[in-house]
Design a protein around this motif. Structure first.
Motif, PDB file in Angstrom:
ATOM      1  N   SER A 210      37.183  39.576  41.936  1.00 34.75           N
ATOM      2  CA  SER A 210      37.574  38.481  42.833  1.00 34.75           C
ATOM      3  C   SER A 210      37.297  38.866  44.277  1.00 34.75           C
ATOM      4  CB  SER A 210      39.068  38.171  42.664  1.00 34.75           C
ATOM      5  OG  SER A 210      39.844  39.340  42.910  1.00 34.75           O
ATOM      6  N   SER A 211      37.529  37.900  45.160  1.00 29.41           N
ATOM      7  CA  SER A 211      37.342  38.152  46.596  1.00 29.41           C
ATOM      8  C   SER A 211      38.576  38.774  47.222  1.00 29.41           C
ATOM      9  CB  SER A 211      37.022  36.839  47.316  1.00 29.41           C
ATOM     10  OG  SER A 211      38.134  35.953  47.244  1.00 29.41           O
ATOM     11  N   THR A 212      39.711  38.675  46.538  1.00 35.03           N
ATOM     12  CA  THR A 212      40.961  39.159  47.102  1.00 35.03           C
ATOM     13  C   THR A 212      41.952  39.400  45.976  1.00 35.03           C
ATOM     14  OG1 THR A 212      42.684  38.685  48.737  1.00 35.03           O
ATOM     15  CG2 THR A 212      41.869  36.817  47.448  1.00 35.03           C
ATOM     16  N   LEU A 213      43.229  39.554  46.330  1.00 31.08           N
ATOM     17  CA  LEU A 213      44.314  39.757  45.380  1.00 31.08           C
ATOM     18  C   LEU A 213      45.344  38.642  45.557  1.00 31.08           C
ATOM     19  CD1 LEU A 213      44.819  43.579  46.034  1.00 31.08           C
ATOM     20  CD2 LEU A 213      43.536  42.537  44.165  1.00 31.08           C
TER      21      LEU A 213
ATOM     22  N   GLU B  91      44.681  29.001  51.815  1.00 29.49           N
ATOM     23  CA  GLU B  91      44.064  30.290  51.535  1.00 29.49           C
ATOM     24  C   GLU B  91      43.199  30.138  50.292  1.00 29.49           C
ATOM     25  OE1 GLU B  91      44.862  34.819  50.003  1.00 29.49           O
ATOM     26  OE2 GLU B  91      46.582  33.680  50.737  1.00 29.49           O
ATOM     27  N   VAL B  92      41.953  30.564  50.388  1.00 31.60           N
ATOM     28  CA  VAL B  92      41.002  30.428  49.290  1.00 31.60           C
ATOM     29  C   VAL B  92      40.809  31.786  48.616  1.00 31.60           C
ATOM     30  CG1 VAL B  92      38.655  29.816  48.638  1.00 31.60           C
ATOM     31  CG2 VAL B  92      39.824  28.524  50.421  1.00 31.60           C
ATOM     32  N   GLN B  93      41.060  31.817  47.318  1.00 36.62           N
ATOM     33  CA  GLN B  93      40.815  33.022  46.531  1.00 36.62           C
ATOM     34  C   GLN B  93      39.680  32.716  45.560  1.00 36.62           C
ATOM     35  OE1 GLN B  93      44.406  34.640  44.796  1.00 36.62           O
ATOM     36  NE2 GLN B  93      45.535  34.528  46.726  1.00 36.62           N
ATOM     37  N   GLN B  94      38.564  33.423  45.733  1.00 38.11           N
ATOM     38  CA  GLN B  94      37.403  33.217  44.872  1.00 38.11           C
ATOM     39  C   GLN B  94      37.495  34.208  43.709  1.00 38.11           C
ATOM     40  OE1 GLN B  94      33.680  32.150  47.062  1.00 38.11           O
ATOM     41  NE2 GLN B  94      34.781  32.950  48.851  1.00 38.11           N
ATOM     42  N   ILE B  95      37.518  33.679  42.498  1.00 40.00           N
ATOM     43  CA  ILE B  95      37.905  34.475  41.333  1.00 40.00           C
ATOM     44  C   ILE B  95      36.948  34.237  40.168  1.00 40.00           C
ATOM     45  CG2 ILE B  95      40.331  34.338  42.037  1.00 40.00           C
ATOM     46  CD1 ILE B  95      40.747  32.244  39.855  1.00 40.00           C
ATOM     47  N   ASP B  96      37.157  35.030  39.095  1.00 42.95           N
ATOM     48  CA  ASP B  96      36.439  34.772  37.849  1.00 42.95           C
ATOM     49  C   ASP B  96      37.432  34.177  36.846  1.00 42.95           C
ATOM     50  OD1 ASP B  96      38.012  36.868  36.994  1.00 42.95           O
ATOM     51  OD2 ASP B  96      36.361  38.293  36.734  1.00 42.95           O
ATOM     52  N   SER B  97      36.982  33.984  35.606  1.00 43.76           N
ATOM     53  CA  SER B  97      37.813  33.296  34.615  1.00 43.76           C
ATOM     54  C   SER B  97      38.937  34.166  34.057  1.00 43.76           C
ATOM     55  CB  SER B  97      36.939  32.788  33.465  1.00 43.76           C
ATOM     56  OG  SER B  97      36.215  33.873  32.882  1.00 43.76           O
ATOM     57  N   SER B  98      38.937  35.480  34.348  1.00 46.21           N
ATOM     58  CA  SER B  98      39.983  36.376  33.833  1.00 46.21           C
ATOM     59  C   SER B  98      41.130  36.576  34.815  1.00 46.21           C
ATOM     60  CB  SER B  98      39.382  37.744  33.488  1.00 46.21           C
ATOM     61  OG  SER B  98      38.349  37.641  32.544  1.00 46.21           O
ATOM     62  N   TYR B  99      40.957  36.146  36.040  1.00 47.57           N
ATOM     63  CA  TYR B  99      41.899  36.455  37.119  1.00 47.57           C
ATOM     64  C   TYR B  99      43.298  35.911  36.839  1.00 47.57           C
ATOM     65  CZ  TYR B  99      43.475  36.645  42.061  1.00 47.57           C
ATOM     66  OH  TYR B  99      44.152  36.883  43.225  1.00 47.57           O
ATOM     67  N   LEU B 100      43.401  34.621  36.531  1.00 52.65           N
ATOM     68  CA  LEU B 100      44.715  34.007  36.313  1.00 52.65           C
ATOM     69  C   LEU B 100      45.421  34.636  35.120  1.00 52.65           C
ATOM     70  CD1 LEU B 100      43.862  30.244  36.941  1.00 52.65           C
ATOM     71  CD2 LEU B 100      44.786  31.914  38.556  1.00 52.65           C
TER      72      LEU B 100
ATOM     73  N   SER C 148      30.595  33.678  40.962  1.00 51.09           N
ATOM     74  CA  SER C 148      29.943  34.793  40.263  1.00 51.09           C
ATOM     75  C   SER C 148      29.332  35.767  41.257  1.00 51.09           C
ATOM     76  CB  SER C 148      28.834  34.240  39.346  1.00 51.09           C
ATOM     77  OG  SER C 148      27.880  33.504  40.108  1.00 51.09           O
ATOM     78  N   GLU C 149      29.589  35.540  42.581  1.00 53.54           N
ATOM     79  CA  GLU C 149      28.926  36.351  43.596  1.00 53.54           C
ATOM     80  C   GLU C 149      29.904  37.040  44.555  1.00 53.54           C
ATOM     81  OE1 GLU C 149      26.272  33.763  45.606  1.00 53.54           O
ATOM     82  OE2 GLU C 149      24.885  33.558  43.915  1.00 53.54           O
ATOM     83  N   VAL C 150      30.899  36.322  45.061  1.00 55.93           N
ATOM     84  CA  VAL C 150      31.773  36.875  46.102  1.00 55.93           C
ATOM     85  C   VAL C 150      32.870  37.707  45.452  1.00 55.93           C
ATOM     86  CG1 VAL C 150      33.178  36.350  48.128  1.00 55.93           C
ATOM     87  CG2 VAL C 150      31.300  34.823  47.471  1.00 55.93           C
ATOM     88  N   HIS C 151      32.514  38.941  45.121  1.00 53.54           N
ATOM     89  CA  HIS C 151      33.456  39.842  44.464  1.00 53.54           C
ATOM     90  C   HIS C 151      33.608  41.104  45.313  1.00 53.54           C
ATOM     91  CE1 HIS C 151      32.202  37.801  40.445  1.00 53.54           C
ATOM     92  NE2 HIS C 151      33.273  37.220  40.967  1.00 53.54           N
TER      93      HIS C 151
END
Length: 887
Positions: free
Chosen positions: A583-586, A612-621, A700-703
């Motif tokens: 992800s982009s953050t925590l 606040e925007v958190q850019q994540i993948d499908s496993s984050y939540l 899929s990019e901002v990690h």
């Protein structure tokens, strides 16, 4: 003008204060000659220490008694008074020991508090123009509430320099504290290449930084390089002496190259001494701000986008805050539309407030508020006051034992003033013995407090003249407070009654009771305050934050995004790894990258919300157990199309329920997106703040961060299993990213960092409350011991007539228990009000319950009963016949 080899003026002022005029010229001349000699032989710092020691050596009775303020007296009489005072202290060893122990603990704790407050108040006060320096901060009106930030827009600095004549200098800086940065030292031999991970200390600054902040009066100086040109060009760096030694050892670092974050190479153009510990600019690696300008050319004229860039200004003369704020608003308003500058205000914050204002914080992430300073200062005063109350109570209680001595002295012609002087000298002797022992205790114990508060452990109290002056002041105050009233009372006995062993103790008894009530009112108040603070700290750990924080390891990712699939597969190949997310953050934590975007339901809507925007993948939540209350999780096809929002954001956007938001549109990041899910609210900030408005985008990019959840085997996640998992993570990292240094931290530790200051403050209060209870217990022990000794014959008669132990215990403790209950009702209302006010600093806080209010009373009652029981057992074990036979 003074130069750096001038002797400390504070030491000379202290000498001139106590030294009599006929001796001053010769003593001061000798001291100055010794100082000049020592500077040449051992250096300035050690010369100052030697001068301090030499002046302390002159602070002795042979010098003091020749001062004009000391009335002339016969040396034999004076010697007799001192000898008698020492004999009396020795004759009443138990009483003197209790008083001395209380004074030692009280004075040493007060000296430690003085050192803490002095250190905290010294932050950045040493700069030549400190009173003219201000930080430009941002105060925004967001949905009816004020939001406090330190970031400024890039074009604000040049606009201020151009449009505000009162500002003579402006300097911008950016501190890298949201993620750890990697520093690589290259070498021709690959085996000699070094990699470091820096969690603090990396900043981008302008050359004008060292013009504004000159650290005058400290050891700071330039060791190599030119301060005016070293950071003028992009991709240049200045290192502190410690960092240079860490990276290059004994090699000359000047002109060498380092790589920061696998991004760019920087040329070392300067080396400086380490910045002092009492600065809120904890810089170790200083990159040129021109590098940031190079990367942000396309945003240098944007007045709407705000980052983490901070701005400091220095005015030509002292200007009122109101005038500065008005000019700042005018500059901002002249470059922005009304809908922006009407809710976003830039204001000037004096440099002296940067360390104490928790609304804006500082680069140390360590704010010591004025409120905390007042609390600690009050603790020091109350500790001294409690020790003095002990002395007064015990001295007046034992006055009857010295009544015959007073009668004889008065019959032989001693005046009341002479008797007062006698007892004041006794108090002074006890105070000065206790004071010097207290300085030793404070020096030894201060190391523990310095570690607790993360202050430099090289600070020595005995080398600081201010602490010696503080000690002298404390001794004078203690002598007056603790000695004057008992001396006045004892010296006032009537000779005839005194010779018969009689004295009027009724008034003294009332005074003692009042003092006991005062003493234990303070104790009860501090116990209640400490319990409240500890409960709030425990509340931080117990509250449901809305996500899972246990057994999760976070890693800062390099820029090699293409290797993340391989890295994930390597991690998941081990049974101790349950899930991996990028992800982009925590979800939360003090140290994490953060991004804020505008969001509207439609692009045509007027005022936007900030999310606040958190850019994540499908496993984050799933990994963080962030619950979806409506809709679904992300799929790869949702990139650039879907958005998940929190419940609070859904309400702010005008949806009546989470279900109603599903399938609706939201415009953010320049795109129209479909709301596919709504999460349960969680605390992305500290509990001091309201729950924020959060949105999630699939990417899929901002990690920038990897989250690794450890599996919990049967029986729980043991240290051995955790160590095995970390070894596997390190091995997987070296396999996929061999050229990058690994840096990881546990997520729960990152969350706890929000409350590090509260933990430190709670620990301080806990220690000093225990000290306060101990001093109070000493006094209570002395008083109850005295009462038992005075009533031994009464107890013997009662035992002879069949009185039980419980009956005797009740007689001994009933009066003190009544005083404790009175103290409880005196202290509780005020303490309750103050702690309620303190809890209001937190949006989410514990509630004060009945047991928290009654707990302090239980503690002091238990102390009184235990002490009374101990003395009661002593009385009960004594044979009545032995006592009555003496009568």
């Amino acid at each position: 003008m003074s130069n750096r080899t001038d002797p400390p003026q504070s030491l000379l002022r202290f000498l001139r204060w106590f030294c009599p005029e006929p001796l001053l010229e010769s003593i001061e001349g000798d001291l100055l000659e010794w100082f000049d000699r020592d500077v040449e032989e051992v250096g300035l710092r050690r010369a100052k220490r030697r001068m301090l020691w030499n002046i302390v050596r002159f602070f002795r009775p042979a010098i003091l008694l020749r001062h004009p303020i000391i009335p002339p007296t016969n040396s034999m009489i004076l010697f007799s008074i001192f000898r008698t005072s020492l004999r009396n202290l020795k004759a009443h060893r138990a009483n003197s020991s209790i008083n001395a122990l209380g004074l030692i603990i009280g004075i040493s704790a007060s000296l430690i508090i003085v050192s803490i407050l002095r250190f905290e108040k010294s932050f950045d006060r040493f700069h030549s123009e400190a009173e003219h320096i201000y930080r430009v901060v941002r105060v925004s009106q967001v949905e009816g509430q004020e939001e406090y930030r330190t970031g400024t827009v890039y074009p604000l600095a040049p606009a201020i320099e151009q449009d505000m004549p009162v500002v003579e200098l402006a300097t911008s800086m950016l501190y890298w504290d949201w993620e750890d940065l990697k520093v690589v030292i290259h070498a021709e031999d690959v085996a000699r290449r070094k990699m470091f991970s820096e969690s603090t200390g990396i900043a981008m600054i302008e050359p004008s930084f060292f013009e504004m902040f000159d650290y005058r009066g400290t050891d700071f100086r330039w060791l190599a390089g030119n301060p005016k040109t070293a950071l003028k060009e992009p991709f240049t760096v200045v290192l502190t002496e410690t960092s240079a030694t860490k990276y290059f050892g004994t090699e000359d670092p000047m002109g060498q190259m380092i790589t920061v974050n696998n991004d760019s190479e920087y040329k070392i153009t300067g080396i400086v001494k380490d910045l002092p510990s009492n600065t809120d600019f904890p810089f170790k690696v200083m990159l040129s701000y021109a590098t940031l300008v190079h990367y942000t050319k396309d945003r240098r004229n944007e007045w709407g986008s705000v980052g983490d860039n901070q701005l400091y200004i220095r005015t030509a003369d002292v200007t009122s805050i109101e005038a500065l704020n008005a000019q700042l608003h005018q500059v901002h308003a002249s470059h922005t539309p009304e809908n922006l500058h009407s809710f976003r205000k830039y204001k000037a914050q004096p440099l002296s407030e940067v360390h104490v204002d928790g609304r804006f914080g500082n680069y140390n992430h360590r704010v010591f508020s004025i409120q905390k300073m007042w609390i600690l200062g009050s603790v020091g005063i109350f500790l001294l006051l409690t020790a003095c109350i002990n002395y007064i109570n015990l001295s007046t209680a034992r006055a009857t034992l010295r009544s015959r001595e007073i009668g004889v002295r008065k019959v032989l012609g001693s005046s009341r003033s002479q008797l007062v002087g006698q007892f004041m000298i006794e108090s002074f002797l006890l105070a000065i013995i206790s004071g010097f022992l207290a300085m030793i205790v404070a020096e030894l114990v201060s190391r523990q407090f310095q570690q607790l508060l993360s202050t430099p452990t090289e600070i020595l109290l005995v080398q600081d003249p201010v602490h010696w002056v503080s000690l002298v002041a404390i001794l004078l105050v203690v002598t007056l407070l603790a000695g004057f009233y008992p001396a006045l009372i004892i010296s006032g006995f009537q000779p005839l009654k005194a010779l018969k062993g009689m004295s009027d103790q009724k008034g003294n008894l009332h005074i003692r009771r009042v003092l006991v009530v005062v003493q234990f009112s303070l104790t009860i108040a501090f116990i209640l305050g400490t319990v409240t603070v500890l409960r709030q700290v425990a509340y931080f750990e117990e509250i449901d934050l809305g996500f899972d924080k246990e057994a999760i390891v976070n890693l800062d990712l390099p820029d090699n995004g293409g290797a993340l699939d391989v890295f994930s597969a390597e991690l998941l190949s081990h049974p101790t790894i349950r899930q991996v997310s990028f992800s982009s953050t925590l979800p939360s934590g003090l140290k994490r990258p953060s991004s804020f975007w505008d969001i509207r339901r439609r692009e045509s809507e007027g005022e936007a919300l900030v999310t606040e925007v958190q850019q994540i993948d499908s496993s984050y939540l799933s990994l963080y157990s962030i619950e979806l209350v409506a809709g679904r999780n992300f799929r790869p096809s949702d990139e650039d199309r879907g958005i998940v929002i929190s419940e609070t954001l859904a309400k702010k956007l005008g949806f009546s329920s989470a279900v109603d938001a599903i399938g609706q549109d939201a415009h953010t990041g320049g795109k129209l997106r479909e709301i596919i899910g709504v999460t349960r609210d969680f605390h992305s900030k500290s509990l001091k703040n309201e729950i924020d408005k959060i949105s999630f985008l699939y990417t899929s990019e901002v990690h920038w961060v990897a989250s690794v959840q450890l599996a919990s085997p049967v029986g729980g996640l043991t240290p051995a299993a955790t160590g095995e998992a970390l070894q596997h993570i390190e091995a997987a990292w070296m396999t996929v990213f061999p050229d990058d240094a690994i840096n990881y931290r546990f997520f729960d530790e990152n969350i706890n960092a929000f409350y590090a200051e509260e933990h430190r403050f709670a620990s301080l209060l806990k220690v000093f409350t225990v000290v306060l209870i101990f001093i109070g217990s000493l006094g209570l022990y002395g008083l109850i011991s005295f009462v038992v000794n005075r009533r031994m014959k009464e107890m013997a008669i009662r035992k002879t007539f069949g009185a039980s132990f419980s009956h005797i215990l009740g007689l001994l403790s009933s009066d003190f228990i009544r005083l404790m209950i009175i103290a409880f009702f005196v202290a509780t209302p005020t303490a309750y009000y103050l702690m309620r006010q303190w809890l209001q600093n937190f949006v989410y806080h514990t509630e004060m319950t009945w047991w928290m209010l009654t707990f302090p009373l239980g503690v002091v009652l238990l102390l009184a009963l235990l002490i009374a029981a101990g003395q009661g057992i002593k009385a009960a074990k004594t044979n009545p016949a032995t006592i009555l036979r003496e009568e």
